[in-house]
Design an enzyme around this catalytic site. Structure first.
Site, short mmCIF file in Angstrom:
data_model
loop_
_atom_site.label_atom_id
_atom_site.label_comp_id
_atom_site.label_asym_id
_atom_site.label_seq_id
_atom_site.Cartn_x
_atom_site.Cartn_y
_atom_site.Cartn_z
N ASP A 1 -13.94 20.74 -17.28
CA ASP A 1 -15.26 20.15 -17.10
C ASP A 1 -15.08 18.63 -17.13
OD1 ASP A 1 -18.02 19.84 -16.92
OD2 ASP A 1 -18.22 19.74 -19.09
N THR B 1 -17.24 15.98 -17.56
CA THR B 1 -17.87 15.26 -18.65
C THR B 1 -17.31 15.73 -19.99
OG1 THR B 1 -19.89 15.12 -17.33
CG2 THR B 1 -20.08 14.64 -19.68
#
Length: 816
Positions: A315, A317
């Site tokens: 991911d 972020t």
């Protein structure tokens, strides 16, 4: 206490719905809803309960086998023949202690991060536990507050909510009365209040967590392989035990206790109990090593799982990027570019005037916020903080030259008219995944209806997401180890692709918007395999992408920190959560990076490879014992001889030729790539070596019995000496290539056995007595011949059956 929201309570008056909101629920209304079960009663669960942990580690096939044999020895005695029972205690304790330790660490993390929201009851703002919130509760919000249940906004004062943990989208969302807020988000600006519309298992975050709440164990080839071996050993135990009991009873006559001891001595070596213990010890030590690096392993075999991974889904972020931004460039605009020093000073004053800077404004402060003599000549007259509604912030400044103007910093497409030449540059920078702010000056006062009127654009402030300093090196490590990295994010595909491209991730130049992904499972699997970067991915799509990769035979690890990652984390072969992420992600992940350092993952992979490689190296020692124990038992049954050993002899031999050396060998460095086929490769060495060891031992024992059939102790001693020498040779094979400490280890084991033979009280304890010269030297000669056969067998096996042969993984069905 007075909550910040109480200091600015807009829209309240003496009667009507607004007055009800002003007072909140009454005590009687709260009690009524509690009675109806309309309360936020989601059970906190970070892992298995202590009871489940104890049951899983105590009630195993291994403990059942060894436990029954140990109980039998306790009945017939003496106690020194029951030393093997200590393995049960050690193995069980290691598993229980390690998993409870991980559970307590997670529980403490959840407790530290537990929110105590402020609610309005009977006209007062009070703080209560999350579990006591009821339906229709008026929940107050201020900067930094977490939204703990779903609801509808009823009051706002510049309220902006970060929903990145739910959607992956990093930009805050401005909330107006009537807008929905979801559990798992948090306030980054302003204040307000909302009415709880969904509590307990009905809330959005709780529904995602509920789908992932069932605790599942990591798939472990080592564990499943050992279980398979134990299962077949169990099948052999029953007929072998019956045969041994009958034969030993017939040989020993009425001495049933001795017959039972000899029977147990024949069965115990068949069980590779040391391999189970060593696996637990190796995993536990690996967990401790990783714990020193702030990496919490919730299940012991998880480090093995990550070492077998060939695809890592990341991911963006919180994994590749940090929670901030950096100024990449300050670009003055033509036709009359302003002095860059003046622009920097103005930006520093403008940004510092914002009392609640967002990520973009904080980046400007970090870049231009330092003061100086020139900076002090600027005078701030009025400030207007950034708002998501107007998309800009501003300050009325008295400039060093005596002029006065309004300096604005915000979205170029809002501050500039359509078709302005500067917007072309903005679009080009935006296509690179960069964020652009426009700095301009206007003669219009800041309190005018349109301060941006007659704005003179002066410069573009180019921002980029703050990439973790260690992200590039970590991606290079995975590339070198032939582990493919894929970035799956809820942010825009262009932005995600730009971040990945800045880290030189292969394939990042062709990001895919998840809204265009095919629904057909085979087509989705094709896209998942050939694509590196995905943007605008929903939580359900993350799960489908993981399943698509698994359906093509990939072993997938997933990293994440938000509620939107929970389902994918759970379905992945290994889930890796960030310590600062949501409670739900930490609960379902097998590995938690407590310090949020992505660079810890290579250490986890290296530790897993060390564990797997070394356990596979020494597993052959334990299975050699199983093979020769089965062969000896069968030979004894067919020849009607007393079994050559007592349980204490098996304990001595196992400790010196297998248990102790295997422990040290399992801790050695090892960077061999994990491969499937653990049981097959181990048996290639164990079966021929076990047959040679068993045959040599029985031959020396039978010759000794023929010479003096009445002295069973002397015959047992000869058999013990022969088996020790052959087993030590097997150890010397497994320990290759030699280093100084491995040679010292082999010599130490030989010296320890010599001490047992030479020290009277030790030889008496183990009932060993080498009488005469002929039989002992005959045993040594037989051991030498067996050693030569071992060398031939080992070279043949190594040449004819390469241990590194890789088998294709079995594809798995995709979730729908």
């Amino acid at each position: 206490m007075t909550h910040p929201s109480e200091q600015r309570d807009p829209g309240a008056h003496a009667g009507g719905p607004a007055a009800t909101r002003q007072r909140g629920l009454s005590t009687a209304e709260v009690a009524e809803r509690v009675g109806r079960g309309q309360v936020n009663d989601v059970p906190a669960r970070s892992s298995r309960s202590v009871r489940e942990i104890v049951q899983a580690n105590v009630f195993t096939r291994f403990n059942a086998i060894i436990g029954v044999l140990f109980a039998i020895i306790l009945v017939v005695g003496p106690i020194q023949d029951g030393l093997f029972g200590l393995v049960i205690v050690a193995n069980t304790a290691i598993g229980i202690i390690q998993e409870i330790r991980a559970k307590r660490t997670l529980d403490s993390l959840a407790l530290i991060g537990e929110a105590r929201p402020a609610v309005r009851r009977d006209g007062q703002a009070i703080q209560i536990p999350v579990s006591q919130i009821v339906l229709d509760e008026t929940v107050l919000l201020a900067i930094g507050d977490k939204v703990v249940v779903d609801g509808e906004v009823i009051e706002e004062d510049g309220l902006e909510v970060d929903e990145s943990l739910l959607t992956g989208e990093p930009d805050p969302v401005l909330k107006q009365p009537g807008d929905q807020v979801m559990s798992g988000s948090f306030v980054v600006a302003g204040a307000g209040a909302f009415t709880a519309t969904k509590v307990g298992r009905e809330a959005y975050a709780a529904q995602l967590a509920e789908q992932a709440s069932r605790f599942t164990l990591v798939k472990s080839e080592l564990r499943s392989g050992i279980d398979t071996i134990l299962r077949y050993v169990t099948y052999l135990l029953i007929p072998t035990a019956i045969g041994l009991v009958i034969s030993q009873w017939a040989v020993r006559g009425n001495d049933w206790r001795e017959a039972v001891r000899r029977t147990v001595a024949g069965i115990v070596p068949m069980v590779p109990e040391g391999l189970v213990l060593l696996t637990s010890v190796a995993f536990a030590i690996g967990v401790i090593r990783l714990g020193r690096k702030q990496c919490l392993v919730q299940e012991l075999p998880a480090i093995e799982g990550l070492a077998r991974v060939d695809t890592v889904c990341l991911d963006k972020t919180g994994t590749l990027t940090e929670g901030g931004m950096d100024v990449r460039e300050l670009r003055p605009l033509a036709p009359e570019p302003a002095d860059e020093a003046t622009l920097r000073q103005a930006l520093g004053v403008l940004a510092s005037a914002d009392a609640r800077p967002n990520a973009s404004m904080q980046a400007v402060i970090d870049a231009f916020g330092e003061g100086g003599p020139e900076r002090e000549r600027w005078l701030l007259l009025e400030a207007m903080p950034f708002s998501s509604a107007r998309k800009w912030s501003g300050a009325q400044l008295l400039e060093p030259g005596g002029g006065e103007g309004s300096w604005l910093l915000g979205a170029p497409d809002v501050l500039l008219p359509e078709g302005h030449p500067a917007l072309e540059q903005v679009d080009e920078l935006g296509a690179q995944g960069l964020r652009v702010l426009l700095l301009g000056r206007s003669p219009v006062p800041l309190d005018a209806p349109d301060p941006a009127k007659d704005l003179q654009p002066l410069a573009l402030v180019v921002l980029e997401q703050r990439v973790r300093a260690d992200a590039a090196d970590t991606l290079r490590y995975f590339e070198q180890q032939r582990v493919e990295a894929k970035v799956i994010s809820g942010d825009s595909a262009v932005s995600v692709g730009a971040v990945a491209a800045s880290l030189a991730l292969p394939g990042a130049e062709h990001p895919v918007d998840a809204r265009t992904l095919p629904a057909d499972p085979p087509a989705l699997a094709d896209t998942a395999e050939r694509t590196t970067v995905f943007g605008r991915v929903t939580p359900q799509q993350k799960r489908l992408l993981v399943g698509a990769l698994q359906s093509r035979g990939h072993t997938v690890a997933m990293t994440g920190d938000g509620v939107n990652d929970v389902l994918a984390l759970k379905d992945a072969d290994i889930g890796v959560a960030m310590g600062s992420g949501s409670d739900a992600t930490r609960a379902v992940a097998q590995i938690v990076l407590l310090d949020d350092r992505f660079a810890t993952l290579p250490m986890v992979v290296a530790e897993g490879r060390r564990v797997i490689g070394n356990i596979e190296r020494v597993a052959g020692l334990f299975l050699v014992k199983t093979v020769y124990a089965v062969l000896l038992a069968l030979l004894v049954v067919f020849t009607q001889l007393p079994y050559p050993f007592l349980p204490r002899h098996s304990t001595l031999l196992s400790s010196l030729t297998i248990g102790i050396p295997a422990f040290f060998l399992a801790l050695a460095p090892n960077q061999e790539r994990a491969q499937p086929g653990f049981v097959r490769r181990v048996l290639r060495l164990a079966v021929p070596c076990g047959l040679i060891a068993g045959t040599a031992t029985f031959t020396s024992y039978a010759l000794a019995r023929a010479n003096h059939a009445t002295d069973l102790k002397a015959d047992t001693s000869v058999a013990t000496l022969t088996l020790f020498l052959v087993a030590l040779w097997v150890l010397a094979i497994v320990a290759r290539p030699y280093t100084w400490w491995r040679l010292l280890l082999i010599a130490a084991m030989a010296g320890a056995f010599a001490l047992v033979l030479l020290i009277p009280w030790l030889s008496d304890f183990f009932q060993l007595n080498l009488a005469g010269y002929r039989d002992p030297w005959t045993g040594v000669a037989i051991a030498l011949v067996a050693g030569l056969l071992l060398e031939v067998s080992w070279r043949f096996v190594r040449r004819g059956f390469p241990a590194t042969a890789e088998q294709p993984a079995e594809p798995r069905p995709m979730p729908r």
